[in-house]
Scaffold this active site. Structure first.
Site, short mmCIF file in Angstrom:
data_model
loop_
_atom_site.label_atom_id
_atom_site.label_comp_id
_atom_site.label_asym_id
_atom_site.label_seq_id
_atom_site.Cartn_x
_atom_site.Cartn_y
_atom_site.Cartn_z
N THR A 43 0.69 -1.12 -0.53
CA THR A 43 -0.02 -0.30 -0.17
C THR A 43 0.99 1.23 0.30
O THR A 43 0.69 1.99 -0.46
CB THR A 43 -0.84 0.15 0.67
OG1 THR A 43 -2.10 -0.86 0.96
CG2 THR A 43 -1.51 1.65 1.30
N TYR A 56 -7.90 0.98 -4.00
CA TYR A 56 -6.56 1.57 -5.00
C TYR A 56 -5.86 -0.06 -5.47
O TYR A 56 -6.09 -0.98 -5.12
CB TYR A 56 -5.34 2.26 -3.92
CG TYR A 56 -4.90 1.38 -2.50
CD1 TYR A 56 -3.81 0.36 -2.69
CD2 TYR A 56 -5.63 0.87 -1.55
CE1 TYR A 56 -3.65 -0.68 -1.71
CE2 TYR A 56 -5.74 0.57 -0.39
CZ TYR A 56 -4.61 -0.68 -0.63
OH TYR A 56 -4.28 -0.86 0.63
N THR A 122 1.05 -4.52 4.48
CA THR A 122 0.81 -4.47 6.08
C THR A 122 0.06 -5.53 5.74
O THR A 122 0.45 -6.59 6.95
CB THR A 122 -0.03 -2.81 5.99
OG1 THR A 122 -1.39 -3.67 6.03
CG2 THR A 122 0.93 -2.17 6.18
N ASP A 123 -0.65 -6.57 5.13
CA ASP A 123 -1.62 -8.24 4.82
C ASP A 123 -0.06 -8.93 5.69
O ASP A 123 -0.90 -9.94 6.39
CB ASP A 123 -1.83 -7.78 4.12
CG ASP A 123 -3.28 -7.39 3.37
OD1 ASP A 123 -3.82 -6.72 3.94
OD2 ASP A 123 -3.70 -7.48 2.26
N LYS A 195 -1.38 -7.89 13.37
CA LYS A 195 -2.16 -6.57 12.78
C LYS A 195 -3.61 -7.15 13.51
O LYS A 195 -3.44 -8.61 13.16
CB LYS A 195 -2.42 -6.47 10.75
CG LYS A 195 -2.43 -6.12 10.08
CD LYS A 195 -3.01 -5.43 8.83
CE LYS A 195 -3.69 -5.11 7.85
NZ LYS A 195 -3.31 -4.91 6.45
N GLU A 316 -4.68 -28.49 27.18
CA GLU A 316 -5.73 -28.44 26.81
C GLU A 316 -5.96 -30.13 26.64
O GLU A 316 -6.81 -30.81 25.84
CB GLU A 316 -6.21 -27.93 25.39
CG GLU A 316 -6.84 -26.81 25.77
CD GLU A 316 -8.48 -26.63 26.15
OE1 GLU A 316 -8.76 -27.78 26.60
OE2 GLU A 316 -8.40 -25.21 26.55
#
Length: 359
Positions: A43, A56, A122-123, A195, A316
């Site tokens: 981006t 974009y 950023t993904d 993120k 667990e």
């Protein structure tokens, strides 16, 4: 002193002053840190038709154009840009990351490089940062940076993020802290950040361990150093690696069947990370499928889809009996990165489990 002599003396003094000023300017320039920017797209290199639209195209702007949009960046360091790739980070690949890590390792020994900045979407930035944290071999600062708004946005965050990233890469105090991420005036460590928002500029958080520091207009304040092994301490060597083994992430949810795990095994996965519920749990059908995979030699790591917390061993589920590995603090996407690198050589399950404690 006659007029011609005075004129000659004045000219000589002027020349000497110019020479002194020139030498001082050269010396000041030589004292500046040298920062190499390796651009991969995202981006921060995105562009839209208008400044007020959400859609974009990622990776539309070159590194030279990005630098031109950051006035004063040359005051922080002597900056050199290099385009390694130009993709949205949803299309980031291990192939590009291997190329990027090898390029850093190639340039790092040079006296003409004091630090690195990597522009990135950023993904998947947290995964790329963690991969580089395990594979680059330098104590020099390696700083990743991106933006949540494209370069054409009305209030683009990329230019200041890039300015601050160069400021961190040029800062000697950033050395030895592993790969860092600079976004929104904050300095995060590769191990801990994640993120948390699809669109907000404050998307990155380090919820368990907190910030490494803050960056403000090229000035930095460091709070801590990550305690895990990284960079020069890391045992992972990709100098002769061209391809990584397949590791899949399988998401756990209500009434989860086991066939997705079976499918991963059939498709050739060498490792499987379960993004489990709660403390890395899953349905009985999924446990049975994961156990079958483990019996075939597929390494199964239990992580959690929960944003924060610690996945404990034998809590667990009976990991010892089932042949599973617990991811501890690593979320599923980072647990996958570590397992992918771990599988480059033969290791016992206990050795792999130990990696999640060390890295």
């Amino acid at each position: 002193m006659n007029a011609p002599l005075r004129s000659w003396a004045g000219s000589l003094i002027a020349l000497l002053l110019c020479a002194i000023c020139w030498q001082a300017a050269v010396a000041a320039e030589q004292r500046k840190p040298h920062v190499t920017i390796l651009a991969t797209g995202g981006t921060i290199a995105g562009a839209a038709e208008t400044g007020t639209q959400s859609g974009y195209k990622s990776g539309a702007v070159t590194i030279d154009a990005m630098l031109a949009a950051v006035p004063g960046i040359d005051k922080l360091a002597i900056v050199k840009g290099e385009q390694v790739a130009n993709v949205g980070s949803q299309d980031m690949s291990f192939e590009i990351l291997i190329k990027l890590a090898k390029r850093i390792n190639e340039l790092a020994p040079s006296a003409d490089v004091d630090g690195f900045v990597i522009t990135h979407g950023t993904d998947t930035m947290e995964e790329s940062a963690y991969f580089l944290n395990l594979t680059v071999k330098t104590n020099k600062p390696v700083v990743m940076v991106g933006s949540m708004r494209p370069s054409t946005a009305l209030s683009a965050d990329g230019p200041l993020n890039l300015y601050n990233a160069v400021g961190v890469a040029a800062d000697p105090k950033a050395k030895g802290r592993g790969v860092l991420v600079v976004m929104n005036d904050q300095i995060h460590g590769a191990h801990s950040l994640t993120k948390t928002s699809t669109t907000a500029v404050e998307t990155f958080l380090s919820p368990l361990r907190g910030l490494i520091g803050v960056a403000s207009y090229g000035k930095n304040d460091f709070y801590n150093t990550p305690p895990w092994k990284h960079t020069t301490q890391s045992e992972f060597d990709i100098s002769n690696v061209t391809k990584l083994p397949r590791v899949d992430v399988v998401f756990a949810d209500v009434d989860m069947p086991g066939d997705l795990i079976d499918c991963s095994v059939e498709r050739g996965a060498k490792g499987i990370v379960i993004a489990g519920v709660g403390n890395g749990n899953m349905t009985k059908a999924a446990v049975d499928a994961a156990s079958r995979a483990a019996q075939k030699g597929i390494v199964v790591v239990r992580s959690s889809r929960v944003p924060t917390g610690f996945v404990g061993r034998n809590v667990e589920l009976d990991d010892d009996k089932l042949g599973f590995v617990a991811s501890y603090e690593l979320n599923p996407q980072k647990a996958r990165v570590l397992l992918t690198l771990a599988l480059l050589k033969q290791r016992s399950l206990s050795d792999i489990q130990n990696l999640y404690d060390l890295y």
